[in-house]
Write an enzyme that holds these catalytic residues in place. Structure first.
Site, PDB file in Angstrom:
ATOM      1  N   ASP A 140      -3.802  -4.936   1.135  1.00 44.34           N
ATOM      2  CA  ASP A 140      -4.005  -4.311   2.432  1.00 44.34           C
ATOM      3  C   ASP A 140      -5.377  -4.772   2.909  1.00 44.34           C
ATOM      4  O   ASP A 140      -6.402  -4.287   2.437  1.00 44.34           O
ATOM      5  CB  ASP A 140      -3.935  -2.789   2.290  1.00 44.34           C
ATOM      6  CG  ASP A 140      -4.314  -2.062   3.581  1.00 44.34           C
ATOM      7  OD1 ASP A 140      -4.574  -2.734   4.599  1.00 44.34           O
ATOM      8  OD2 ASP A 140      -4.361  -0.819   3.552  1.00 44.34           O
ATOM      9  N   ASN A 165       0.869  -1.172   0.000  1.00 45.90           N
ATOM     10  CA  ASN A 165       0.000   0.000   0.000  1.00 45.90           C
ATOM     11  C   ASN A 165       0.908   1.225   0.000  1.00 45.90           C
ATOM     12  O   ASN A 165       1.576   1.515   0.996  1.00 45.90           O
ATOM     13  CB  ASN A 165      -0.899  -0.008   1.249  1.00 45.90           C
ATOM     14  CG  ASN A 165      -1.814   1.212   1.311  1.00 45.90           C
ATOM     15  OD1 ASN A 165      -1.432   2.306   0.911  1.00 45.90           O
ATOM     16  ND2 ASN A 165      -3.013   1.030   1.834  1.00 45.90           N
ATOM     17  N   ASN A 197      -6.637  -4.518   5.976  1.00 45.95           N
ATOM     18  CA  ASN A 197      -7.216  -3.726   7.068  1.00 45.95           C
ATOM     19  C   ASN A 197      -7.815  -4.622   8.147  1.00 45.95           C
ATOM     20  O   ASN A 197      -8.846  -4.299   8.744  1.00 45.95           O
ATOM     21  CB  ASN A 197      -8.248  -2.736   6.526  1.00 45.95           C
ATOM     22  CG  ASN A 197      -7.620  -1.420   6.106  1.00 45.95           C
ATOM     23  OD1 ASN A 197      -6.799  -0.855   6.820  1.00 45.95           O
ATOM     24  ND2 ASN A 197      -7.981  -0.938   4.923  1.00 45.95           N
ATOM     25  N   ASP A 228      -1.271  -6.164   6.215  1.00 46.65           N
ATOM     26  CA  ASP A 228      -0.988  -6.438   4.801  1.00 46.65           C
ATOM     27  C   ASP A 228      -0.619  -7.914   4.680  1.00 46.65           C
ATOM     28  O   ASP A 228       0.317  -8.374   5.339  1.00 46.65           O
ATOM     29  CB  ASP A 228       0.148  -5.549   4.308  1.00 46.65           C
ATOM     30  CG  ASP A 228      -0.166  -4.079   4.490  1.00 46.65           C
ATOM     31  OD1 ASP A 228      -0.733  -3.479   3.569  1.00 46.65           O
ATOM     32  OD2 ASP A 228       0.144  -3.538   5.578  1.00 46.65           O
ATOM     33  N   GLU A 242      -4.052   1.814  -2.808  1.00 49.47           N
ATOM     34  CA  GLU A 242      -4.187   3.249  -2.526  1.00 49.47           C
ATOM     35  C   GLU A 242      -3.379   4.082  -3.509  1.00 49.47           C
ATOM     36  O   GLU A 242      -2.566   4.921  -3.133  1.00 49.47           O
ATOM     37  CB  GLU A 242      -3.789   3.574  -1.077  1.00 49.47           C
ATOM     38  CG  GLU A 242      -4.966   3.547  -0.129  1.00 49.47           C
ATOM     39  CD  GLU A 242      -4.718   4.331   1.157  1.00 49.47           C
ATOM     40  OE1 GLU A 242      -5.238   5.457   1.283  1.00 49.47           O
ATOM     41  OE2 GLU A 242      -4.020   3.799   2.040  1.00 49.47           O
ATOM     42  N   ASP A 293       2.825   4.692   4.960  1.00 48.47           N
ATOM     43  CA  ASP A 293       2.720   4.163   6.316  1.00 48.47           C
ATOM     44  C   ASP A 293       2.716   2.634   6.335  1.00 48.47           C
ATOM     45  O   ASP A 293       2.705   2.019   7.406  1.00 48.47           O
ATOM     46  CB  ASP A 293       1.488   4.720   7.047  1.00 48.47           C
ATOM     47  CG  ASP A 293       0.224   4.739   6.207  1.00 48.47           C
ATOM     48  OD1 ASP A 293       0.279   4.395   5.009  1.00 48.47           O
ATOM     49  OD2 ASP A 293      -0.830   5.122   6.742  1.00 48.47           O
ATOM     50  N   HIS A 294       2.735   2.014   5.143  1.00 48.26           N
ATOM     51  CA  HIS A 294       2.797   0.555   5.015  1.00 48.26           C
ATOM     52  C   HIS A 294       4.156   0.124   4.482  1.00 48.26           C
ATOM     53  O   HIS A 294       4.825   0.880   3.773  1.00 48.26           O
ATOM     54  CB  HIS A 294       1.726   0.047   4.039  1.00 48.26           C
ATOM     55  CG  HIS A 294       0.329   0.262   4.480  1.00 48.26           C
ATOM     56  ND1 HIS A 294      -0.471  -0.752   4.964  1.00 48.26           N
ATOM     57  CD2 HIS A 294      -0.439   1.385   4.503  1.00 48.26           C
ATOM     58  CE1 HIS A 294      -1.676  -0.273   5.253  1.00 48.26           C
ATOM     59  NE2 HIS A 294      -1.681   1.023   4.986  1.00 48.26           N
TER      60      HIS A 294
END
Length: 258
Positions: A149, A7, A151, A220, A34, A249-250
């Site tokens: 991802d 991501n 989530n 992930d 994303e 941030d991933h």
């Protein structure tokens, strides 16, 4: 063969980092989530120069997924035919490998915001639709990999604070049950096929020194079908890109087959 998921939290911002990572880690297939850009803005030329062809399913400002491959991407499907959705969250394609074709499904799962919200209800509907889609795809493609991802932190060990965050988003019973529902189709969490370091995460909040303090989540994932499970020789999280200036941030997750 190596397949990865990442991501990137805006491909337009993170493209130089993606190209740098691919140069150092020439995986065969990379699923991106994303993108935050429309298909006409997708950087095909830069990726071709790097040795990758790509298919994308973009969306302005939010969401968007893509598959990058060093070989041909065949039978591309955008969106879930089992679930009507205005958001660009799923793209699938078939890629060749020395042992035979592999179906790769790349997903950006719904975040859900918070339990009890409309967005959480949408997440649960989306997950139900995804399970139906993956089941149908596995019937057609026994050699299948589901990346993205998710989530969802599937177990307590996938969260830096499992007790404090219990029943909050990414940690609810409903989300974890949906993850287990995917495994029940005949998929396996490739990362858990191996002994891994404790407190291994793939996402860290930008705020409050989340990465520096390792206050992260493993959300992930790469799931492999039974036909591929025996060929998985490694699965790792590459924390290095999270140390970049202006990082996603991933972190990327990579599975090695064969």
């Amino acid at each position: 063969m190596r397949i990865a998921t990442w991501n990137v939290n805006s491909l337009s911002v993170r493209l130089p980092q993606v190209l740098e990572w691919l140069a150092a880690n020439p995986v065969d297939v990379l699923g991106l989530q994303e993108l935050k850009l429309t298909d006409d803005k997708f950087p095909h030329e830069a990726l071709v120069e790097a040795g990758y062809q790509a298919v994308a399913f973009g969306q302005k400002t939010y969401n968007g997924v893509a598959l990058l491959s060093r070989g041909e991407l065949k039978d591309v499907v955008r969106a879930n035919p089992q679930f009507a959705d205005e958001q660009s969250r799923i793209i699938a394609a078939t890629v060749a490998s020395p042992a035979g074709d592999i179906r790769v499904i790349n997903c950006y799962f719904v975040n859900g915001q918070e339990p009890g919200s409309d967005k959480f209800a949408y997440k649960l509907r989306w997950l139900t639709g995804l399970e139906a889609y993956v089941k149908a795809e596995m019937a057609l493609h026994p050699r299948l990999v589901l990346v993205g991802d998710f989530n969802v932190a599937p177990e307590d060990r996938d969260s830096y604070d499992p007790d404090g965050l219990r029943d909050t988003i990414h940690h609810t019973k409903e989300e974890r049950d949906a993850f287990q529902g995917l495994l029940a189709l005949g998929l396996t969490d490739a990362y858990r096929l191996f002994e891994q370091p404790e407190k291994s995460y793939s996402w860290w909040d930008y705020r409050m020194l989340g990465f520096q303090k390792n206050r992260g989540l493993r959300i992930d994932h790469i799931l492999v079908s039974e036909a591929l499970k025996g060929s998985v020789s490694a699965c790792t999280i590459d924390r290095a890109p999270r140390k970049n200036k202006q990082p996603s941030d991933h972190a990327p997750v990579v599975v090695t087959l064969g």
